[in-house]
Design an enzyme around this catalytic site. Sequence first.
Site, PDB file in Angstrom:
ATOM      1  N   HIS A  39      -7.492 -29.116  41.490  1.00 14.11           N
ATOM      2  CA  HIS A  39      -6.518 -28.516  40.569  1.00 14.11           C
ATOM      3  C   HIS A  39      -6.679 -27.000  40.631  1.00 14.11           C
ATOM      4  O   HIS A  39      -7.542 -26.486  41.356  1.00 14.11           O
ATOM      5  CB  HIS A  39      -6.665 -29.076  39.158  1.00 14.11           C
ATOM      6  CG  HIS A  39      -8.017 -28.882  38.532  1.00 14.11           C
ATOM      7  ND1 HIS A  39      -8.469 -27.658  38.101  1.00 14.11           N
ATOM      8  CD2 HIS A  39      -9.009 -29.767  38.266  1.00 14.11           C
ATOM      9  CE1 HIS A  39      -9.679 -27.801  37.585  1.00 14.11           C
ATOM     10  NE2 HIS A  39     -10.039 -29.071  37.685  1.00 14.11           N
ATOM     11  N   HIS A  68     -10.072 -25.161  40.314  1.00 17.16           N
ATOM     12  CA  HIS A  68     -10.880 -25.013  41.538  1.00 17.16           C
ATOM     13  C   HIS A  68     -10.317 -23.860  42.381  1.00 17.16           C
ATOM     14  O   HIS A  68     -11.071 -23.072  42.966  1.00 17.16           O
ATOM     15  CB  HIS A  68     -10.848 -26.289  42.389  1.00 17.16           C
ATOM     16  CG  HIS A  68     -11.289 -27.517  41.653  1.00 17.16           C
ATOM     17  ND1 HIS A  68     -10.495 -28.620  41.503  1.00 17.16           N
ATOM     18  CD2 HIS A  68     -12.458 -27.791  41.018  1.00 17.16           C
ATOM     19  CE1 HIS A  68     -11.144 -29.544  40.804  1.00 17.16           C
ATOM     20  NE2 HIS A  68     -12.327 -29.065  40.490  1.00 17.16           N
ATOM     21  N   CYS A  70     -24.950 -36.741  30.690  1.00 20.49           N
ATOM     22  CA  CYS A  70     -23.485 -36.741  30.821  1.00 20.49           C
ATOM     23  C   CYS A  70     -23.158 -36.851  32.309  1.00 20.49           C
ATOM     24  O   CYS A  70     -23.448 -35.930  33.072  1.00 20.49           O
ATOM     25  CB  CYS A  70     -22.860 -35.480  30.233  1.00 20.49           C
ATOM     26  SG  CYS A  70     -21.088 -35.389  30.623  1.00 20.49           S
ATOM     27  N   CYS A 113     -20.906 -33.992  33.635  1.00 17.64           N
ATOM     28  CA  CYS A 113     -21.614 -32.740  33.978  1.00 17.64           C
ATOM     29  C   CYS A 113     -22.663 -32.986  35.059  1.00 17.64           C
ATOM     30  O   CYS A 113     -23.165 -32.049  35.644  1.00 17.64           O
ATOM     31  CB  CYS A 113     -22.361 -32.160  32.783  1.00 17.64           C
ATOM     32  SG  CYS A 113     -21.376 -31.627  31.402  1.00 17.64           S
ATOM     33  N   CYS A 164     -19.609 -35.174  24.958  1.00 17.18           N
ATOM     34  CA  CYS A 164     -19.696 -33.920  25.711  1.00 17.18           C
ATOM     35  C   CYS A 164     -18.316 -33.258  25.630  1.00 17.18           C
ATOM     36  O   CYS A 164     -17.317 -33.863  26.027  1.00 17.18           O
ATOM     37  CB  CYS A 164     -20.048 -34.208  27.173  1.00 17.18           C
ATOM     38  SG  CYS A 164     -19.633 -32.820  28.245  1.00 17.18           S
ATOM     39  N   HIS A 196     -16.170 -32.999  28.865  1.00 22.54           N
ATOM     40  CA  HIS A 196     -15.676 -34.207  29.530  1.00 22.54           C
ATOM     41  C   HIS A 196     -15.172 -35.274  28.562  1.00 22.54           C
ATOM     42  O   HIS A 196     -14.781 -36.352  28.994  1.00 22.54           O
ATOM     43  CB  HIS A 196     -16.773 -34.778  30.446  1.00 22.54           C
ATOM     44  CG  HIS A 196     -17.116 -33.828  31.542  1.00 22.54           C
ATOM     45  ND1 HIS A 196     -18.181 -32.966  31.471  1.00 22.54           N
ATOM     46  CD2 HIS A 196     -16.488 -33.560  32.708  1.00 22.54           C
ATOM     47  CE1 HIS A 196     -18.201 -32.215  32.563  1.00 22.54           C
ATOM     48  NE2 HIS A 196     -17.194 -32.555  33.325  1.00 22.54           N
ATOM     49  N   LYS A 203      -9.573 -26.147  28.100  1.00 17.41           N
ATOM     50  CA  LYS A 203      -9.995 -25.968  29.493  1.00 17.41           C
ATOM     51  C   LYS A 203      -9.261 -26.976  30.382  1.00 17.41           C
ATOM     52  O   LYS A 203      -9.165 -28.146  30.048  1.00 17.41           O
ATOM     53  CB  LYS A 203     -11.505 -26.203  29.618  1.00 17.41           C
ATOM     54  CG  LYS A 203     -11.975 -25.918  31.033  1.00 17.41           C
ATOM     55  CD  LYS A 203     -13.251 -26.616  31.406  1.00 17.41           C
ATOM     56  CE  LYS A 203     -13.499 -26.411  32.889  1.00 17.41           C
ATOM     57  NZ  LYS A 203     -14.235 -27.463  33.524  1.00 17.41           N
ATOM     58  N   LYS A 253     -10.059 -32.182  35.196  1.00 13.58           N
ATOM     59  CA  LYS A 253      -9.651 -33.525  35.581  1.00 13.58           C
ATOM     60  C   LYS A 253      -9.944 -34.494  34.447  1.00 13.58           C
ATOM     61  O   LYS A 253      -9.143 -35.337  34.110  1.00 13.58           O
ATOM     62  CB  LYS A 253     -10.449 -33.959  36.825  1.00 13.58           C
ATOM     63  CG  LYS A 253     -10.159 -33.117  38.029  1.00 13.58           C
ATOM     64  CD  LYS A 253     -11.093 -33.436  39.170  1.00 13.58           C
ATOM     65  CE  LYS A 253     -12.457 -32.778  39.023  1.00 13.58           C
ATOM     66  NZ  LYS A 253     -13.146 -32.539  40.287  1.00 13.58           N
TER      67      LYS A 253
END
Length: 472
Positions: free
Chosen positions: A20, A23, A128, A131, A145, A148, A291, A294
């Site tokens: 995405h 990145h 997690c 992460c 988390c 995520h 943020k 994905k």
Amino acid sequence: MSKDKFYITTPIYYVNDTPHIGHACTTLAADCLNRCHQLKGEETFFLAGTDEHGAKVAEAAVKAGQEPQQFTDEISQRFVEAWKLLNVDYNFFIRTTNPDHIQLAREFFQRLYDQGDIYKGRYEGLYCVGCEKFITEKELIAGKCPLHDRVPEKQSEENYFFKLTKFAPQVRQLITSGEFKVSPENKKNEILNKIDAGVEDLSISRANVPWGIPVPWDEKQTIYVWVEALLNYWTAPQIVGQELWPANLHLIGKEIAWFHCLIWPALLLAAGEELPREIFVHDFYGIKGIKMSKSLGNVITPQALVDRFGTDGARYLLLAFFPHSTDTALSWELMEEKYTADLANGLGNLVQRVAKLCERLEFDQPLASVNFWNQENPTGQLLNDYRFGETLTGIWQKIKKLDQTINTQKPWEKSDTALEKILTPLVGGILEVASALKPFIPETADQIEKIFTGKKIKAGRPLFPRVKPDKS
Ligand code: MSP
């Protein structure tokens, strides 16, 4: 032998899903800097790649109903394609499933074990998978988390630990002395504060993650994915057979700063290797304040951006909105406005207007192209601090000045001789802008240079077609 190339890297991205524009943020920044160093006459090496082992990737492969190797082959190719689409010109694309990487990582690991910097212990805590790290209760929001949106797993296992506590004071000292540079300042301070708040030894192997590199002396365990991922920066030069280490610059996002600014240098110190010269840590793009990621399902893909704005349009927007030391909130509306104002109306119009005037006059004094990047200038210097957006603003001030010159001098009312006097500096100005834009929008910059250095200047099609606002 001392290395003579500027060696720049990006994070190697997890292949749990498609790329995405988050990145693309780091990868385009690296591409832009790499091109800039080349324009200054330096030899460079730009490393890109994908991080392919670990629980997170294995989990995604199971979801896709594929074997991990087949899955990683497919997804890593999507990163290759995304970078092609965005005209990212790297030298080597490392995959951590590369057998040479695996071999070199094992040797590095064995070295630390042989010299006594790795010991066996028991880890108990929350992990997690998003992460790929142990996480503390304090970091959770509503039990999850926050990066995520996922409940961490309780883990308790025997594994190997690296003596991070032994090396942390030395890393701290190297950061404060500037020998190991962490920038910008706010990120450096965050790392120092976190070190001061307390460091623990690091669990660096996994007992229950088969999709990984086996620990050389205990093949039932695999090397913690983060450790071998960091090693990519050091294994890649050996894989391509070039004297490149230490890297001059690692570009990364803020959520992985701890790994890069403490764990990575500590591992290198333990192994007696040189440290990278600098780590630059940036913030995030967000969509409506959240943020882009994905896991949170709010991503924009490079393909969607290029479909709408073209390759250089997409490159321009991502670099103009680069989250230097604070997050950037993106939206389609904001990007469309910026594209229309700066590219379709600003640069595109200027080039079209001046080319048309040159065409009318049959302006036949082609000027030589210039190199903006090998001269000292305040706008160019902004890029030394990785201020991509501000550098572009500086270049756009030059574009606005050229526009004002046309508006005040009204060349269309002038005789041909007077017109020539106005056009020469205008064309010179446009060529300077084209040169300045080369690291950012290379194809367009080349196109502009071609138009104005050619024998017969002709206004072609608009550089940036207009877009209709239809996305939200
Ligand atoms: N595999 C690890 C990195 C290992 S490097 C030795 C990893 N991968 S990742 O796929 O999660 O990519 C994280 C990186 O992608 C961030 O550090 C940042 O460079 C980039 N970005 C991901 N989302 C982003 C935004 N929303 N905004 C800007 N950059 C972001 O972590």
